[in-house]
Design a protein around this motif. Sequence first.
Motif, PDB file in Angstrom:
ATOM      1  N   GLY A 287      84.488  59.368  82.303  1.00 44.84           N
ATOM      2  CA  GLY A 287      85.418  60.808  80.585  1.00 44.84           C
ATOM      3  C   GLY A 287      85.260  60.009  80.099  1.00 44.84           C
ATOM      4  O   GLY A 287      86.335  60.240  79.032  1.00 44.84           O
ATOM      5  N   LEU A 288      84.475  59.244  79.465  1.00 48.35           N
ATOM      6  CA  LEU A 288      84.686  58.164  78.619  1.00 48.35           C
ATOM      7  C   LEU A 288      84.222  58.333  77.506  1.00 48.35           C
ATOM      8  O   LEU A 288      83.350  59.405  77.454  1.00 48.35           O
ATOM      9  CB  LEU A 288      83.954  56.181  79.020  1.00 48.35           C
ATOM     10  N   GLU A 289      84.560  57.900  76.171  1.00 47.09           N
ATOM     11  CA  GLU A 289      84.010  58.591  74.522  1.00 47.09           C
ATOM     12  C   GLU A 289      83.014  58.396  74.579  1.00 47.09           C
ATOM     13  O   GLU A 289      82.837  56.811  74.651  1.00 47.09           O
ATOM     14  CB  GLU A 289      84.942  59.038  73.897  1.00 47.09           C
ATOM     15  N   MET A 290      81.929  58.274  74.420  1.00 52.03           N
ATOM     16  CA  MET A 290      80.343  57.909  73.354  1.00 52.03           C
ATOM     17  C   MET A 290      80.877  56.896  72.399  1.00 52.03           C
ATOM     18  O   MET A 290      81.546  57.590  71.881  1.00 52.03           O
ATOM     19  CB  MET A 290      79.583  58.626  72.707  1.00 52.03           C
ATOM     20  N   ALA A 291      80.915  56.216  72.249  1.00 50.61           N
ATOM     21  CA  ALA A 291      81.324  54.723  70.825  1.00 50.61           C
ATOM     22  C   ALA A 291      79.689  54.254  70.249  1.00 50.61           C
ATOM     23  O   ALA A 291      79.469  53.238  69.631  1.00 50.61           O
ATOM     24  CB  ALA A 291      82.225  53.804  71.708  1.00 50.61           C
TER      25      ALA A 291
ATOM     26  N   ALA B 282      80.935  52.759  75.550  1.00 54.24           N
ATOM     27  CA  ALA B 282      81.978  53.951  75.599  1.00 54.24           C
ATOM     28  C   ALA B 282      83.169  53.443  75.724  1.00 54.24           C
ATOM     29  O   ALA B 282      83.736  51.757  75.714  1.00 54.24           O
ATOM     30  CB  ALA B 282      81.695  53.895  77.513  1.00 54.24           C
ATOM     31  N   ARG B 283      84.123  54.475  75.430  1.00 56.21           N
ATOM     32  CA  ARG B 283      85.801  53.890  75.061  1.00 56.21           C
ATOM     33  C   ARG B 283      86.630  55.009  75.572  1.00 56.21           C
ATOM     34  O   ARG B 283      86.552  56.524  75.933  1.00 56.21           O
ATOM     35  CB  ARG B 283      85.764  55.032  73.327  1.00 56.21           C
ATOM     36  N   VAL B 284      87.105  54.261  75.804  1.00 56.44           N
ATOM     37  CA  VAL B 284      89.138  55.085  76.604  1.00 56.44           C
ATOM     38  C   VAL B 284      90.038  55.467  74.835  1.00 56.44           C
ATOM     39  O   VAL B 284      90.662  54.495  74.649  1.00 56.44           O
ATOM     40  CB  VAL B 284      89.369  54.060  77.371  1.00 56.44           C
ATOM     41  N   PRO B 285      90.241  56.494  74.732  1.00 56.28           N
ATOM     42  CA  PRO B 285      90.599  56.928  74.098  1.00 56.28           C
ATOM     43  C   PRO B 285      92.097  55.907  73.822  1.00 56.28           C
ATOM     44  O   PRO B 285      92.780  56.522  75.122  1.00 56.28           O
ATOM     45  CB  PRO B 285      90.839  58.052  73.403  1.00 56.28           C
ATOM     46  N   GLY B 286      93.327  55.399  72.742  1.00 55.19           N
ATOM     47  CA  GLY B 286      94.013  54.690  72.906  1.00 55.19           C
ATOM     48  C   GLY B 286      95.453  56.471  73.176  1.00 55.19           C
ATOM     49  O   GLY B 286      95.569  57.033  72.336  1.00 55.19           O
ATOM     50  N   ARG B 287      96.875  56.306  73.918  1.00 55.95           N
ATOM     51  CA  ARG B 287      97.828  56.899  73.600  1.00 55.95           C
ATOM     52  C   ARG B 287      98.382  57.156  72.603  1.00 55.95           C
ATOM     53  O   ARG B 287      98.300  58.239  72.070  1.00 55.95           O
ATOM     54  CB  ARG B 287      97.999  57.129  74.974  1.00 55.95           C
TER      55      ARG B 287
ATOM     56  N   ARG C 291      90.166  52.978  85.684  1.00 59.00           N
ATOM     57  CA  ARG C 291      91.617  53.139  85.739  1.00 59.00           C
ATOM     58  C   ARG C 291      92.224  53.440  84.446  1.00 59.00           C
ATOM     59  O   ARG C 291      93.171  53.753  83.938  1.00 59.00           O
ATOM     60  CB  ARG C 291      91.887  51.856  86.693  1.00 59.00           C
ATOM     61  N   LEU C 292      91.535  52.360  83.052  1.00 58.02           N
ATOM     62  CA  LEU C 292      92.361  52.667  81.743  1.00 58.02           C
ATOM     63  C   LEU C 292      91.810  54.368  81.218  1.00 58.02           C
ATOM     64  O   LEU C 292      92.989  55.130  81.041  1.00 58.02           O
ATOM     65  CB  LEU C 292      91.120  52.666  80.987  1.00 58.02           C
ATOM     66  N   ALA C 293      90.881  55.248  82.157  1.00 55.18           N
ATOM     67  CA  ALA C 293      90.644  56.860  81.521  1.00 55.18           C
ATOM     68  C   ALA C 293      92.024  57.215  82.540  1.00 55.18           C
ATOM     69  O   ALA C 293      91.740  58.625  82.044  1.00 55.18           O
ATOM     70  CB  ALA C 293      88.927  56.687  82.266  1.00 55.18           C
ATOM     71  N   ALA C 294      92.506  57.263  83.634  1.00 56.04           N
ATOM     72  CA  ALA C 294      93.503  57.816  84.721  1.00 56.04           C
ATOM     73  C   ALA C 294      94.207  57.691  84.015  1.00 56.04           C
ATOM     74  O   ALA C 294      95.212  58.783  83.675  1.00 56.04           O
ATOM     75  CB  ALA C 294      93.242  57.445  85.462  1.00 56.04           C
ATOM     76  N   ASP C 295      95.035  56.728  83.084  1.00 51.42           N
ATOM     77  CA  ASP C 295      95.908  56.027  82.174  1.00 51.42           C
ATOM     78  C   ASP C 295      96.348  55.696  81.171  1.00 51.42           C
ATOM     79  O   ASP C 295      96.173  54.258  81.614  1.00 51.42           O
ATOM     80  CB  ASP C 295      97.056  55.033  83.093  1.00 51.42           C
ATOM     81  N   PRO C 296      95.606  55.603  80.337  1.00 55.35           N
ATOM     82  CA  PRO C 296      95.624  55.082  78.835  1.00 55.35           C
ATOM     83  C   PRO C 296      96.464  54.078  78.174  1.00 55.35           C
ATOM     84  O   PRO C 296      97.609  54.851  78.521  1.00 55.35           O
ATOM     85  CB  PRO C 296      94.797  56.206  78.018  1.00 55.35           C
ATOM     86  N   PRO C 297      96.322  52.798  77.665  1.00 55.57           N
ATOM     87  CA  PRO C 297      97.028  52.519  77.273  1.00 55.57           C
ATOM     88  C   PRO C 297      97.405  52.557  75.739  1.00 55.57           C
ATOM     89  O   PRO C 297      96.600  53.329  75.147  1.00 55.57           O
ATOM     90  CB  PRO C 297      96.349  50.803  77.199  1.00 55.57           C
TER      91      PRO C 297
END
Length: 425
Positions: A93-97, A115-120, A165-171
């Motif tokens: 579920g990461l975003e294209m970067a 690939a990017r995990v968007p911050g919350r 893990r980060l994608a499931a619970d973003p920082p």
Amino acid sequence: MSPWRLFAVCWMLACGERGEAGSVAPVADAGVTGATVPRAVAPTSCAGERDEAAALRCWVELLAGPELGGRDNGSPGGAAARAAIVAGVRAYGLEMAGETGSFEQPLPRGANVLARVPGRDPARAGEHVVLAAHYDHLGEVDGVVHPGADDNASGVAVALAVVRRLAADPPARSVLLAAFDAEEPPDYRTPSMGSDYFVARPTIAREQLVAVVCLDLMGGDLWDGYRSPLYVMGRETFVRPPAPALREDPRLPVRAMHLRLVEELPHGRQAFSDHGAFFGSEIPSLFVSTGRSPHYHQPSDTPETLKYDKMLAAVDVVEAHVRVLADMPDRPAWARDQPLRSADAAVLAELLAAGLGEGGVRGTDEFTGLARPRLLADLARARALAGAGREPGEAEARELIAISLRAQCLLTVDHEVPTAACLLL
């Protein structure tokens, strides 16, 4: 001896859906641009493996498997490795970067995967902590495949577990996964090295890159029979060292170490992995590694030689550091003053004592014979500086660096540098 071998001498430290029977099934949409992957190395992924420990092993076995031929950048095996990683981050579920709406940044040979995990937190999501691990290896050397399980399928596997893990619970801040290509020779420390290329041409504005956590060699031991620590190097590059405190883990000792102890060579400072480009741009940098095992850059660097419990524990350590950096109220800042500490002397003394076989620890043959008297003196000096009740001065810091270089040199395979030459450092 080629230059990259010389650099290596001074470094203790430089998977698809699985079917019910455990076979790896191909992913139809590889997401690779500018590369054609032959049927013999069709892209696969380990993203369907739910168990984290099994996924770590799956990624290593996929990337270091014989079908990928050692993942030399620009090769079909390198393209297949890239396709597998792209399939994995898409499934997580990461975003294209990358460039032009993709997960890739093309290089002169090969491509980075970004690939990017968007911050919350909307106020901090524009800032990015980079989690980096190179996925290329040597390919064939003199007609022999070098699989590169520890170097660096292990780092990629740990990084993928962390971003899952980060994608499931973003920082609060965003996290950029950078699976770099072209880290190995002939691109090493050239403008075409994947990390150097990215820092020179970032797909995210450079001022938005606030820190890097670089993983390289995450699954081996410095010598057989010794559970060597996970070294977290570079805390000194942060104005406030990134917490959490390093805690003991029965699966994996964790130690902080100053980068100068592994990078300050007689001819000048030399970074041995992808953090170097970020360090050179004064971006706070952590380099995380379990060290250079006897299989480093050898055909024997195969999946069965890795310690997967150690890697699983490393996922916890890396995730904790990335989360601290991504959740800090203030942006991580570069520390211009980076002195060695007495704690660095203590970590170096611990390594020397283990190599010399103290305390019931199995030592290493490299620390016997001609080297032993010199290393016993080095151990005594390191312990004295560790227990002096004050921080070492610059002259004493240089003593510690020389002690570290001797130990690193001795831990290389014997045919590269004779013992007597190491003792002259």
